[in-house]
Design an enzyme around this catalytic site. Sequence first.
Site, mmCIF file in Angstrom:
data_model
loop_
_atom_site.group_PDB
_atom_site.id
_atom_site.type_symbol
_atom_site.label_atom_id
_atom_site.label_comp_id
_atom_site.label_asym_id
_atom_site.label_seq_id
_atom_site.Cartn_x
_atom_site.Cartn_y
_atom_site.Cartn_z
ATOM 1 N N GLU A 95 -7.127 0.425 14.732
ATOM 2 C CA GLU A 95 -7.818 -0.583 13.934
ATOM 3 C C GLU A 95 -6.908 -1.779 13.652
ATOM 4 O O GLU A 95 -5.757 -1.612 13.232
ATOM 5 C CB GLU A 95 -8.285 0.017 12.608
ATOM 6 C CG GLU A 95 -9.037 -0.959 11.719
ATOM 7 C CD GLU A 95 -9.323 -0.409 10.327
ATOM 8 O OE1 GLU A 95 -9.574 -1.230 9.423
ATOM 9 O OE2 GLU A 95 -9.284 0.827 10.143
ATOM 10 N N ARG A 152 1.528 1.659 10.263
ATOM 11 C CA ARG A 152 1.195 1.954 8.865
ATOM 12 C C ARG A 152 2.459 1.805 8.018
ATOM 13 O O ARG A 152 3.361 2.639 8.090
ATOM 14 C CB ARG A 152 0.611 3.365 8.736
ATOM 15 C CG ARG A 152 -0.207 3.575 7.472
ATOM 16 C CD ARG A 152 -0.883 4.934 7.449
ATOM 17 N NE ARG A 152 -1.895 5.086 8.458
ATOM 18 C CZ ARG A 152 -3.142 4.612 8.382
ATOM 19 N NH1 ARG A 152 -3.502 3.937 7.317
ATOM 20 N NH2 ARG A 152 -4.001 4.817 9.349
ATOM 21 N N SER A 197 -11.229 -5.538 9.862
ATOM 22 C CA SER A 197 -12.556 -5.098 9.439
ATOM 23 C C SER A 197 -13.243 -6.275 8.760
ATOM 24 O O SER A 197 -12.597 -7.223 8.326
ATOM 25 C CB SER A 197 -12.482 -3.903 8.481
ATOM 26 O OG SER A 197 -11.861 -4.284 7.268
ATOM 27 N N ARG A 241 0.103 -4.906 12.813
ATOM 28 C CA ARG A 241 -0.714 -4.320 13.872
ATOM 29 C C ARG A 241 -0.948 -5.311 15.015
ATOM 30 O O ARG A 241 -1.097 -4.907 16.167
ATOM 31 C CB ARG A 241 -2.025 -3.795 13.300
ATOM 32 C CG ARG A 241 -1.788 -2.626 12.358
ATOM 33 C CD ARG A 241 -3.032 -1.877 12.004
ATOM 34 N NE ARG A 241 -2.726 -0.810 11.049
ATOM 35 C CZ ARG A 241 -3.610 0.043 10.560
ATOM 36 N NH1 ARG A 241 -4.878 -0.046 10.941
ATOM 37 N NH2 ARG A 241 -3.254 0.975 9.701
ATOM 38 N N ARG A 286 0.833 -1.197 0.000
ATOM 39 C CA ARG A 286 0.000 0.000 0.000
ATOM 40 C C ARG A 286 0.872 1.253 0.000
ATOM 41 O O ARG A 286 1.860 1.338 0.722
ATOM 42 C CB ARG A 286 -0.932 0.011 1.222
ATOM 43 C CG ARG A 286 -1.853 -1.200 1.250
ATOM 44 C CD ARG A 286 -2.828 -1.174 2.397
ATOM 45 N NE ARG A 286 -3.630 -2.394 2.428
ATOM 46 C CZ ARG A 286 -4.568 -2.667 3.329
ATOM 47 N NH1 ARG A 286 -4.817 -1.780 4.298
ATOM 48 N NH2 ARG A 286 -5.243 -3.799 3.284
#
Length: 516
Positions: free
Chosen positions: A425, A353, A428, A479, A338
């Site tokens: 986070e 990140r 999801s 994470r 990403r």
Amino acid sequence: MSLHKLRLAAAVPVTISTFSSRLFLKPFPNTLTLGLFSRRLQPRKPLLVRAFSASAAVQDIPANQTTVSSVARRPQWKASIDFKWIRDNKEAVEINIKNRNSNADLDAVLELYENMVNLQKEVERLREERNNVAKKMKGKLEPSERDRLVEEGKYLKESLVSLEEDLVKLKDELQHVAQSIPNMTHPDVPVGGEDSSAIRKEVGCPREFNFPIKDHLQLGKDLDLIDFDSAAEVSGSKFFYLKNEAVLLEMALLNWTLSQVMKKGYTPLTTPEIVRSSIVEKCGFQPRGDNTQVYSIDGTDQCLIGTAEIPLGGIHMDSILLESALPLKYIAFSHCFRTEAGAAGAATKGLYRVHQFSKAEMFVICRPEDSEFFHHELIQIEEDLFTSLGLHFKTLDMATADLGAPAYRKFDIEAWMPGFGRFGEISSASNCTDYQSRRLGIRYRPSEPLQTGPNKGKANLPATKFVHTLNATACAVPRMMVCLLENYQQEDGSVVIPEPLRPFMGGIELIKPKLK
């Protein structure tokens, strides 16, 4: 060269290695001998009846064609968008676009659709007139009458060619404009921005420390687990090396996750990590543009994947599945890439990140009436995994403005990260209903009794329907490492390994500071 383009020599095969050959799907004994896991999987169900939608075949285009005018190039692919439904439900669609802060132009879509319908009628009228002229030409005619019909036929043919060309251009323009319309939204989703998201569930409570805590960057440095500095020299910012026990911890997280999810009937996969740009688009992501999260490979129509959801979505593209084969449930391991365009600030530091990471992703293909059930199954699996690891987390029903274009409803899980002093986070779970399947061309044929058609003795197959697709994060390694290192740190600087992961780390229970 754009920041998000990778220049790879065309003569050199492009390969990205994976850790798939090093995944051990079984706890290994109290030794660092690494074994392979063999498991008897359920027999494969028959999947395909026949290939579907030849019109959706991908056309390669140069990667440097990044701008599209409203009447420009022909789209690479076409979504099966129900324009009539959109027209008949204009008010609901308009409210949905507003609630989701989408820039979709509904008025333009409806105007183009109306123009297309009218032009289609005109084309059909001219075809009928041309056919009538052709029928008349077969009879016995006076020379003058035949000449008149010949001229009329030529005129109709020329007019029809021109209108058919206009119709193709109009349909292409309609596709370009309509593809920006987001999915509809579940009626229970909170309306508003991220702050309007509703807490669905909260598990545990923050750990109380009686000593000064460290964040994962300091722990990674002190325990010789993570090297950001060398990676910055080699690859740039937001890359990292994992070292020593951190490597075993990554493998343990992935293998433990796969073993747990497979017990729920999910088939394990590894996926390609380079895909065509069209597949990225069909899944609802934007591979081009200033703020894209996707790395494009310069000079090709290919991209690096940001999630295994993309190649998983493409695995049954342009197919008709048997209803008896559904649901299809996958758990896939891949690396993810990403750009993190626009990300900045303290909340993005360290492993939180990064540009490249390992992830296990769940993906479900099912009948429309079953998708809500599987959405709750996915979030339950996530919650069970994180509860087993002893994390303090909350599950959020994300508000409308925080939903991506494909999601009908999305649950996020945020875990407590002591080093940040906040929740972050970690996963999801999204129900995309038929948004992706209408673009990917994935249908199924209901298992209904054959119906007798108008012709005696001839049976008609039941009409196909679009499947629903769902996706959920089972384990995003960086994470998860942030959570484990920060929550399980000890006063002496060591880090305790959660009990479920120990069999997958050769019995290691504690990461201790190295002797100098």
